[in-house]
Design a protein around this motif. Sequence first.
Motif, PDB file in Angstrom:
ATOM      1  N   HIS A 294      -9.138   8.396  -2.075  1.00 49.61           N
ATOM      2  CA  HIS A 294      -7.698   8.207  -1.897  1.00 49.61           C
ATOM      3  C   HIS A 294      -7.024   9.383  -1.193  1.00 49.61           C
ATOM      4  CE1 HIS A 294      -7.608   4.585  -4.352  1.00 49.61           C
ATOM      5  NE2 HIS A 294      -8.345   5.206  -5.253  1.00 49.61           N
ATOM      6  N   ILE A 295      -7.745  10.485  -1.015  1.00 47.44           N
ATOM      7  CA  ILE A 295      -7.117  11.698  -0.483  1.00 47.44           C
ATOM      8  C   ILE A 295      -7.413  11.851   1.003  1.00 47.44           C
ATOM      9  CG2 ILE A 295      -7.070  14.222  -0.601  1.00 47.44           C
ATOM     10  CD1 ILE A 295      -7.612  13.997  -3.569  1.00 47.44           C
ATOM     11  N   VAL A 296      -6.366  12.092   1.781  1.00 52.72           N
ATOM     12  CA  VAL A 296      -6.482  12.391   3.205  1.00 52.72           C
ATOM     13  C   VAL A 296      -5.940  13.796   3.429  1.00 52.72           C
ATOM     14  CG1 VAL A 296      -5.799  11.746   5.550  1.00 52.72           C
ATOM     15  CG2 VAL A 296      -6.173   9.961   3.820  1.00 52.72           C
ATOM     16  N   GLY A 297      -6.760  14.674   3.990  1.00 50.02           N
ATOM     17  CA  GLY A 297      -6.330  16.033   4.289  1.00 50.02           C
ATOM     18  C   GLY A 297      -6.026  16.184   5.773  1.00 50.02           C
ATOM     19  N   VAL A 298      -4.874  16.717   6.091  1.00 52.85           N
ATOM     20  CA  VAL A 298      -4.471  16.937   7.479  1.00 52.85           C
ATOM     21  C   VAL A 298      -4.190  18.429   7.648  1.00 52.85           C
ATOM     22  CG1 VAL A 298      -2.794  16.400   9.289  1.00 52.85           C
ATOM     23  CG2 VAL A 298      -3.459  14.632   7.630  1.00 52.85           C
TER      24      VAL A 298
ATOM     25  N   PHE B 173       0.863  -1.175   0.000  1.00 56.54           N
ATOM     26  CA  PHE B 173       0.000   0.000   0.000  1.00 56.54           C
ATOM     27  C   PHE B 173       0.904   1.230   0.000  1.00 56.54           C
ATOM     28  CE2 PHE B 173      -2.591   3.287   2.042  1.00 56.54           C
ATOM     29  CZ  PHE B 173      -3.796   3.165   1.343  1.00 56.54           C
ATOM     30  N   LEU B 174       0.598   2.196  -0.836  1.00 54.86           N
ATOM     31  CA  LEU B 174       1.437   3.386  -1.000  1.00 54.86           C
ATOM     32  C   LEU B 174       0.802   4.601  -0.335  1.00 54.86           C
ATOM     33  CD1 LEU B 174       3.808   4.961  -2.440  1.00 54.86           C
ATOM     34  CD2 LEU B 174       2.153   5.376  -4.288  1.00 54.86           C
ATOM     35  N   SER B 175       1.622   5.360   0.365  1.00 49.34           N
ATOM     36  CA  SER B 175       1.235   6.679   0.862  1.00 49.34           C
ATOM     37  C   SER B 175       2.097   7.724   0.179  1.00 49.34           C
ATOM     38  CB  SER B 175       1.414   6.779   2.382  1.00 49.34           C
ATOM     39  OG  SER B 175       0.537   5.914   3.064  1.00 49.34           O
ATOM     40  N   ILE B 176       1.465   8.701  -0.451  1.00 55.17           N
ATOM     41  CA  ILE B 176       2.176   9.838  -1.034  1.00 55.17           C
ATOM     42  C   ILE B 176       1.976  11.008  -0.079  1.00 55.17           C
ATOM     43  CG2 ILE B 176       2.429  11.345  -3.038  1.00 55.17           C
ATOM     44  CD1 ILE B 176       1.078   9.178  -4.718  1.00 55.17           C
ATOM     45  N   VAL B 177       3.056  11.514   0.489  1.00 60.77           N
ATOM     46  CA  VAL B 177       2.990  12.540   1.525  1.00 60.77           C
ATOM     47  C   VAL B 177       3.467  13.871   0.959  1.00 60.77           C
ATOM     48  CG1 VAL B 177       3.827  13.237   3.796  1.00 60.77           C
ATOM     49  CG2 VAL B 177       3.325  10.827   3.342  1.00 60.77           C
TER      50      VAL B 177
ATOM     51  N   ASP C 151      -5.502   0.726  -6.981  1.00 57.65           N
ATOM     52  CA  ASP C 151      -6.314   1.436  -5.985  1.00 57.65           C
ATOM     53  C   ASP C 151      -5.733   1.364  -4.574  1.00 57.65           C
ATOM     54  OD1 ASP C 151      -8.265   2.439  -7.659  1.00 57.65           O
ATOM     55  OD2 ASP C 151      -9.451   0.582  -7.586  1.00 57.65           O
ATOM     56  N   ARG C 152      -4.554   0.816  -4.433  1.00 55.82           N
ATOM     57  CA  ARG C 152      -3.960   0.642  -3.106  1.00 55.82           C
ATOM     58  C   ARG C 152      -3.006   1.795  -2.799  1.00 55.82           C
ATOM     59  NH1 ARG C 152      -2.777  -3.532  -5.878  1.00 55.82           N
ATOM     60  NH2 ARG C 152      -0.534  -3.302  -5.469  1.00 55.82           N
ATOM     61  N   PHE C 153      -3.533   2.976  -2.698  1.00 57.23           N
ATOM     62  CA  PHE C 153      -2.693   4.124  -2.372  1.00 57.23           C
ATOM     63  C   PHE C 153      -3.532   5.215  -1.713  1.00 57.23           C
ATOM     64  CE2 PHE C 153      -4.535   5.625  -6.298  1.00 57.23           C
ATOM     65  CZ  PHE C 153      -4.604   7.008  -6.154  1.00 57.23           C
ATOM     66  N   GLU C 154      -2.852   6.118  -1.022  1.00 66.23           N
ATOM     67  CA  GLU C 154      -3.476   7.302  -0.454  1.00 66.23           C
ATOM     68  C   GLU C 154      -2.569   8.506  -0.711  1.00 66.23           C
ATOM     69  OE1 GLU C 154      -3.860   6.947   3.794  1.00 66.23           O
ATOM     70  OE2 GLU C 154      -1.701   6.684   4.122  1.00 66.23           O
ATOM     71  N   LEU C 155      -3.198   9.645  -0.863  1.00 64.43           N
ATOM     72  CA  LEU C 155      -2.471  10.901  -1.016  1.00 64.43           C
ATOM     73  C   LEU C 155      -2.726  11.732   0.232  1.00 64.43           C
ATOM     74  CD1 LEU C 155      -0.876  13.063  -2.573  1.00 64.43           C
ATOM     75  CD2 LEU C 155      -3.011  13.679  -3.752  1.00 64.43           C
TER      76      LEU C 155
END
Length: 359
Positions: free
Chosen positions: A87-91, A28-32, A59-63
């Motif tokens: 797929h998008i996580v906002g912090v 699973f990929l996280s793009i930070v 589909d195994r990723f998050e931004l």
Amino acid sequence: MSENGTSADHSSVSMGHTELSKVSRTGFLSIVVPCYNEEEGLAELIRRACDAGRSVFEDRFELVLIDDGSGDATWPMIEDASAGNDHIVGVKLARNYGHQIALTAGLASCQGSYVLVLDADLQDPPELLGDMLSVLKENKADVVYGQRDSRAGESGFKKLTATGFYRLLKANSSVDIPLDAGDFRLMTGRAARIIVEMPEHDRFVRGMVASIGLKQVPFAYHRDARFAGETKYPIRKMLSLAVAAFMGFSMAPVRIAARLATLMFFFSGFAAVVAVIIWMTTSTVPGWTSLMVLVAISSAMNFMILAILGEYIGRIFMSQKRRPLYIVETVKQARSSENPQVLRRIGGGVFLGDHPEDL
């Protein structure tokens, strides 16, 4: 060409025709991506980052987009994007903490077994993800760091100072910090977790990554010009980052202070011997000029030494306060499941939870 023969020109990478060997069937990929006043290029960043993640991890990723206290429309745009894209996580951080701490918050918030670190200005092309993953797997490495072969859209002054800074730091650090490498890198989740758990407040992430050891491989590439807007790293911030790097990874400033003090000791001793000889052999009273020059030089050296020591003591003082490294004001994501990495105290940070008006 990099040390292991790896080089890349992202202009030849076609997102619609990614080689099957570069498509990961597992993980699973996280793009930070830390963001600060990036409204002009944010839509393009989201498009290209998601295309890159999807081309390699399907589909195994998050931004993970971290808003570092932006004063423009960056956060509203992140909110809108996260509402319409699973797929998008906002912090959102409670204030502006600076790029390195915002990056740390992003690393603490992600869940990936692989983590790609990007700058929001798109100078580092996300399309290189597939090539970097191939290099990581082929070498069984934990970190593949981007090493800049060339830099477009940057002034000669910035290139010259950056080149000098990296070489000076490398020569004076016990940690083997790679030359011409920024924060653009692909690393394993375990490497990212080590960085998050490091407690220091004055962070120089690229140096921290180098310090953990494990196998780290260079990946040569061409750095593009900024996609839109103006740089968020003026001279003041670059100097602050350089100070953090030297204070965190080199004892050179303290050793320089010690050498200056030693030099002043011998110089003062020599001046004292000369003064005694003049007093004993002549009837001439020494003039005020030589005395004032000696006092001025010694005073300047003393002040410089005190300033260097004071900088170290001040950083120790700030670290001993044990204040949170950052405060996460809110997290936005379309997925129904909460991100367990964010909703607790992590990496020196604190998550505030919902505002009463939002309940």
